[in-house]
Design a protein around this motif. Structure first.
Motif, short mmCIF file in Angstrom:
data_model
loop_
_atom_site.label_atom_id
_atom_site.label_comp_id
_atom_site.label_asym_id
_atom_site.label_seq_id
_atom_site.Cartn_x
_atom_site.Cartn_y
_atom_site.Cartn_z
N ALA A 65 0.86 -1.19 0.00
CA ALA A 65 0.00 0.00 0.00
C ALA A 65 0.89 1.24 0.00
CB ALA A 65 -0.90 0.01 1.23
N ALA A 66 0.28 2.38 -0.24
CA ALA A 66 1.02 3.64 -0.24
C ALA A 66 0.32 4.64 0.68
CB ALA A 66 1.12 4.22 -1.64
N VAL A 67 1.11 5.48 1.30
CA VAL A 67 0.59 6.59 2.09
C VAL A 67 1.00 7.85 1.34
CG1 VAL A 67 0.62 7.75 4.34
CG2 VAL A 67 0.91 5.27 4.22
N VAL A 68 0.01 8.65 0.95
CA VAL A 68 0.25 9.80 0.09
C VAL A 68 -0.32 11.06 0.73
CG1 VAL A 68 0.22 8.38 -1.99
CG2 VAL A 68 -1.88 9.49 -1.24
N PRO A 69 0.16 12.25 0.31
CA PRO A 69 -0.43 13.48 0.80
C PRO A 69 -1.93 13.55 0.45
CG PRO A 69 1.67 13.94 -0.25
CD PRO A 69 1.32 12.50 -0.54
N VAL A 70 -2.69 14.22 1.29
CA VAL A 70 -4.14 14.24 1.16
C VAL A 70 -4.61 14.81 -0.18
CG1 VAL A 70 -4.49 16.47 2.31
CG2 VAL A 70 -6.29 14.74 2.38
N ASP A 71 -3.92 15.83 -0.70
CA ASP A 71 -4.40 16.40 -1.97
C ASP A 71 -4.27 15.40 -3.12
OD1 ASP A 71 -1.61 16.72 -1.84
OD2 ASP A 71 -1.62 18.60 -2.94
N LEU A 72 -3.27 14.55 -3.07
CA LEU A 72 -3.13 13.51 -4.09
C LEU A 72 -4.24 12.47 -3.94
CD1 LEU A 72 -1.69 12.20 -6.44
CD2 LEU A 72 -0.06 11.23 -4.82
N GLY A 73 -4.52 12.08 -2.72
CA GLY A 73 -5.61 11.15 -2.47
C GLY A 73 -6.95 11.70 -2.93
N GLU A 74 -7.18 12.99 -2.71
CA GLU A 74 -8.43 13.61 -3.14
C GLU A 74 -8.53 13.67 -4.66
OE1 GLU A 74 -8.26 17.25 -0.92
OE2 GLU A 74 -9.26 16.36 0.82
N LEU A 75 -7.41 13.94 -5.34
CA LEU A 75 -7.42 13.95 -6.80
C LEU A 75 -7.72 12.56 -7.35
CD1 LEU A 75 -4.39 16.27 -7.62
CD2 LEU A 75 -6.80 16.70 -8.13
N ILE A 76 -7.17 11.55 -6.71
CA ILE A 76 -7.44 10.17 -7.13
C ILE A 76 -8.94 9.89 -7.02
CG2 ILE A 76 -7.11 7.73 -6.49
CD1 ILE A 76 -4.18 8.57 -5.77
N GLN A 77 -9.56 10.34 -5.95
CA GLN A 77 -11.01 10.17 -5.80
C GLN A 77 -11.77 10.94 -6.87
OE1 GLN A 77 -11.82 11.24 -1.69
NE2 GLN A 77 -12.30 9.10 -1.27
N GLN A 78 -11.34 12.15 -7.17
CA GLN A 78 -12.04 13.00 -8.14
C GLN A 78 -12.07 12.39 -9.54
OE1 GLN A 78 -10.51 16.99 -8.14
NE2 GLN A 78 -11.07 17.35 -6.01
N VAL A 79 -11.05 11.65 -9.90
CA VAL A 79 -11.01 11.05 -11.25
C VAL A 79 -11.67 9.68 -11.28
CG1 VAL A 79 -8.99 12.38 -11.97
CG2 VAL A 79 -8.68 10.06 -11.06
N GLY A 80 -12.25 9.27 -10.18
CA GLY A 80 -12.98 8.01 -10.18
C GLY A 80 -12.29 6.86 -9.51
#
Length: 74
Positions: free
Chosen positions: A41-56
């Motif tokens: 698994a990966a632990v990433v900064p929150v803005d990257l995680g949110e972008l991943i959610q935004q693109v589906g």
């Protein structure tokens, strides 16, 4: 925990979650949690995680990034 290593054993990360959190949040580092040397698994900064959610979700994000790399790579 050695925050200079991007691969972190899960047990070490668990024991040092505050250090891991600070490095991700403040230094914008990405860490891979490993089990027996395999990235799980990966632990990433929150803005990257949110972008991943935004693109589906992760699968869509991977497809977008791979397509972008194909366009950029000579």
């Amino acid at each position: 925990m050695d925050t200079s290593k991007e691969d972190q054993p899960i047990a070490e990360a668990r024991a040092n979650i505050s250090k891991l959190h600070n490095a991700v949040q403040l230094l914008r580092r990405v860490y891979f949690l490993t089990s027996r040397g395999t990235r799980e698994a990966a632990v990433v900064p929150v803005d990257l995680g949110e972008l991943i959610q935004q693109v589906g979700g992760p699968d869509n994000a991977v497809a977008i990034l791979k397509a972008h790399l194909d366009d950029v790579t000579p």
